[in-house]
Design an enzyme around this catalytic site. Structure first.
Site, short mmCIF file in Angstrom:
data_model
loop_
_atom_site.label_atom_id
_atom_site.label_comp_id
_atom_site.label_asym_id
_atom_site.label_seq_id
_atom_site.Cartn_x
_atom_site.Cartn_y
_atom_site.Cartn_z
CD GLU A 160 -3.14 -0.93 2.13
OE1 GLU A 160 -4.17 -1.58 1.93
OE2 GLU A 160 -3.00 -0.14 3.10
CD GLU A 375 -4.16 -5.67 3.73
OE1 GLU A 375 -5.02 -4.86 4.15
OE2 GLU A 375 -2.94 -5.50 3.88
#
Length: 468
Positions: A160, A375
């Site tokens: 991320e 995720e």
């Protein structure tokens, strides 16, 4: 009609070093910026988190028992290099060898991330990835890990890149806690993407046998009124900040004219400039076709309307529904339509956004090769009764997202696996211990694990590949 997933599909569970391990100063681990930042600003710390440092054999045994055949793990950089470079901490190296061995013993494939929000303090206080010296330190750290851990078959450079820049320099809920500095956001994204590209090229040049990629959080952005050009523009600009800038860097090796027009507009309105160098684009260009996979973290979508007022962002950290606010000068304001459900933390539940994002990658970046959903999950205020949690809401959330993956695969996207966030309950960066995501409930007082209803459901889906 009941939907299915391929026989070779990975049904994984995700973790992260700082959120799971605990042992933040044990066996020579160096400090990270989060240590002091949490003490100074929040009502919790990462001690002991889920005590994964000591209890990973328990978690991996549970993973095997419940059909989880992949696990996302991150290496704590400061466990290997306590100051980010130089002296190697042998005990940290030994810990990860033991951890990976246990994964293989339990037939749970480790997908290993080099950086998951936890730059060593010595480098973080020196500018983190805004400081180009730290690009060199990251590449050296990556080179060490690639050579030291040949037992790892799947590497991820960063987790991320988008939310790191946003958290540090836009929302200001990650250390160093700077708000509304969009130039720093883009510069951080860019420098981390250069770091990624250089690590990927090095991995391929050395001829290692495994695969390597990057994990991007890709929240889909929609105009509130698709017929209103100003709302469409707001969604496009918001998409550039969070998705398009880093996707261009990953797969084009440059920023498209459309992307740079948006970036320049945002910086014109909000101030600041970028340092984009020729050698950066040489590195990005060299790596654009070398990514073996893209990891997509997807939790939510956003709807945007045009907005010209002053920037204001309020983070909902305590699960008080409706308390968040997000508006950026010259970009837009997030306004959710009434028909979309949201969590207590104001995260919008919209599985269609995952489908749309996958198909966007397939269309706009045809050199993507394959995708893992690295995720996805539902943060809940779990109610622990009868030694379990009856988390039907979580089951429903995951089921809906697996169904759109089945649709995306049917429509030609190469999606190879799904990792629920999270394997067991872990500590949440800006929400502490109240927000739980795990398949396994963790009693943080005793560190005992208890399978939730969702764990039993997930096992059945993993065994049958039938989404029921």
């Amino acid at each position: 009609m009941t939907k299915t997933l391929p026989k070779d599909f990975i049904f994984g569970g995700a973790t992260a070093a700082y959120q799971a391990e605990g042992a933040t100063h044990t066996d020579g681990k160096g400090p990270v910026a989060w240590d002091k930042y949490l003490e100074d600003n929040y009502w919790y710390t990462a001690e002991p988190a889920s005590d994964f440092y000591n209890r990973y054999p328990v978690d991996l045994k549970l993973a095997e028992e419940y059909g989880v055949n992949g696990i996302r793990i991150s290496i704590a950089w400061s466990r290997i290099f306590p100051t980010g470079y130089g002296q190697v901490n042998a005990k940290g190296v030994e810990f990860y060898h033991n951890l990976f061995a246990e994964c293989h013993k339990r037939h749970v494939e480790p997908f290993v991330t080099l950086h998951h929000f936890d730059t060593p303090e010595a480098l973080h206080s020196n500018g983190d990835f805004l400081n180009r010296e730290n690009i060199e330190h990251f590449v050296d750290y990556a080179a060490f890990c690639f050579e030291e851990f040949p037992e790892v078959n799947y590497w991820t450079t960063f987790n991320e890149i988008g939310p790191i820049g946003d958290g540090q320099y836009l929302v200001g809920k990650f250390p160093p806690g700077i708000q509304y500095d969009l130039a720093k956001v883009f510069q951080s994204h860019h420098n981390m993407m250069v770091s990624h590209a250089r690590a990927v090229k090095l991995y391929k040049e050395k001829g290692y046998k495994g695969e390597i990629g990057v994990v991007h959080a890709l929240p889909t952005k929609y105009p509130l009124d698709p017929e209103n050009p100003a709302d469409v523009r707001a969604a496009e600009l918001e998409d550039i900040i969070h998705n398009k800038f880093i996707l261009d860097a990953t797969y084009l090796g440059r920023y498209s004219a459309e992307t740079m027009e948006g970036v320049n507009h945002i910086l014109l309105v909000n101030g600041g400039s970028l340092d984009l160098r020729e050698e950066d684009f040489t590195a990005l260009e060299a790596a654009k076709d070398l990514n073996d996979f893209l990891g997509i973290n997807y939790y939510m979508s956003d709807w945007m309307e045009a907005f010209d007022g002053e920037t204001e962002i309020i983070h909902n950290g305590k699960g008080e529904k409706g308390s968040s606010k997000y508006q950026i000068k010259g970009v837009g304001r997030r306004v959710a339509p009434d028909y979309v459900p949201r969590t207590d933390w104001d995260w919008i539940i919209y599985p269609q956004g995952l489908y749309d994002q996958i198909m966007r990658v397939k269309k706009d970046y045809p050199n993507y090769k394959k995708i893992y959903i690295t995720e996805n999950g539902l943060g809940y205020k779990d109610e622990f009764v009868d030694n379990t949690v009856y988390d039907d809401g979580r089951i429903d959330y995951v089921k809906q997202h697996l169904e759109v993956l089945s649709d995306a695969i049917a429509d030609g996207a190469n999606v190879k696996g799904y990792f629920i966030w999270s394997l067991m309950d872990v500590f949440s960066w800006s929400n502490g211990y109240e927000k739980r995501y795990g398949l396994f409930y963790v009693d943080f007082e005793t560190q005992e694990r208890y399978p939730k209803k969702s764990a039993h459901w997930y096992k059945k889906v993993a065994e049958t590949q039938i989404i029921d």
